[in-house]
Design a protein around this motif. Structure first.
Motif, PDB file in Angstrom:
ATOM      1  N   ALA A  23       5.230   8.953   3.454  1.00  0.00           N
ATOM      2  CA  ALA A  23       5.109   7.510   3.222  1.00  0.00           C
ATOM      3  C   ALA A  23       4.246   6.856   4.301  1.00  0.00           C
ATOM      4  O   ALA A  23       3.363   6.036   3.995  1.00  0.00           O
ATOM      5  N   LEU A  24       4.480   7.202   5.548  1.00  0.00           N
ATOM      6  CA  LEU A  24       3.663   6.636   6.626  1.00  0.00           C
ATOM      7  C   LEU A  24       2.215   7.114   6.538  1.00  0.00           C
ATOM      8  O   LEU A  24       1.283   6.351   6.818  1.00  0.00           O
ATOM      9  N   GLY A  25       2.013   8.360   6.158  1.00  0.00           N
ATOM     10  CA  GLY A  25       0.649   8.868   5.986  1.00  0.00           C
ATOM     11  C   GLY A  25      -0.092   8.117   4.900  1.00  0.00           C
ATOM     12  O   GLY A  25      -1.266   7.757   5.057  1.00  0.00           O
ATOM     13  N   ALA A  26       0.579   7.862   3.778  1.00  0.00           N
ATOM     14  CA  ALA A  26      -0.045   7.095   2.694  1.00  0.00           C
ATOM     15  C   ALA A  26      -0.340   5.665   3.142  1.00  0.00           C
ATOM     16  O   ALA A  26      -1.399   5.113   2.845  1.00  0.00           O
ATOM     17  N   LEU A  27       0.611   5.065   3.873  1.00  0.00           N
ATOM     18  CA  LEU A  27       0.409   3.695   4.360  1.00  0.00           C
ATOM     19  C   LEU A  27      -0.789   3.627   5.303  1.00  0.00           C
ATOM     20  O   LEU A  27      -1.662   2.769   5.151  1.00  0.00           O
ATOM     21  N   PHE A  28      -0.831   4.512   6.266  1.00  0.00           N
ATOM     22  CA  PHE A  28      -1.934   4.495   7.231  1.00  0.00           C
ATOM     23  C   PHE A  28      -3.249   4.975   6.622  1.00  0.00           C
ATOM     24  O   PHE A  28      -4.310   4.751   7.203  1.00  0.00           O
ATOM     25  N   PHE A  29      -3.195   5.602   5.465  1.00  0.00           N
ATOM     26  CA  PHE A  29      -4.419   5.964   4.752  1.00  0.00           C
ATOM     27  C   PHE A  29      -5.008   4.745   4.053  1.00  0.00           C
ATOM     28  O   PHE A  29      -6.221   4.573   4.017  1.00  0.00           O
ATOM     29  N   TRP A  30      -4.169   3.869   3.501  1.00  0.00           N
ATOM     30  CA  TRP A  30      -4.648   2.724   2.721  1.00  0.00           C
ATOM     31  C   TRP A  30      -4.929   1.483   3.567  1.00  0.00           C
ATOM     32  O   TRP A  30      -5.724   0.632   3.162  1.00  0.00           O
ATOM     33  N   VAL A  31      -4.292   1.303   4.712  1.00  0.00           N
ATOM     34  CA  VAL A  31      -4.479   0.089   5.516  1.00  0.00           C
ATOM     35  C   VAL A  31      -5.931  -0.087   5.957  1.00  0.00           C
ATOM     36  O   VAL A  31      -6.483  -1.188   5.809  1.00  0.00           O
ATOM     37  N   PRO A  32      -6.624   0.907   6.498  1.00  0.00           N
ATOM     38  CA  PRO A  32      -8.036   0.699   6.865  1.00  0.00           C
ATOM     39  C   PRO A  32      -8.908   0.367   5.655  1.00  0.00           C
ATOM     40  O   PRO A  32      -9.821  -0.448   5.741  1.00  0.00           O
TER      41      PRO A  32
END
Length: 89
Positions: A14-23
């Motif tokens: 979940a954190l990986g997906a979040l930090f993938f989409w934020v930038p």
């Protein structure tokens, strides 16, 4: 006794997906803002050119001439005619 690995794995994904989409979202937002600024600047420039042409300045002097108040575009463009230009202009 070892804790189950499912909670950390799901949290990590979940954190990986979040930090993938934020930038990506910040880049999209910045691109939209720059497109908006470009549209506004281009429309202002085209309005200035249209007013210059409507005011009788003609194509050679329209967008490159600055007014007496020294405001305006005053672009350093290549001359559109063959007349010699004074130095420094």
């Amino acid at each position: 006794m070892t804790p189950p690995l499912t909670a950390p794995a799901i949290g990590g994904l979940a954190l990986g997906a979040l930090f993938f989409w934020v930038p990506d979202l910040s880049v999209v937002r910045a691109a939209e803002q720059r497109r908006h600024e470009l549209r506004r600047a281009l429309s202002c420039y085209l309005d200035t050119v249209a007013m210059s042409l409507a005011g009788g300045r003609g194509i050679p002097r329209g967008p490159t001439h600055r007014g007496p108040d020294r405001h305006g575009l005053g672009l350093r463009a290549a001359p559109l005619d063959d007349r010699p230009r004074p130095p420094g202009r």
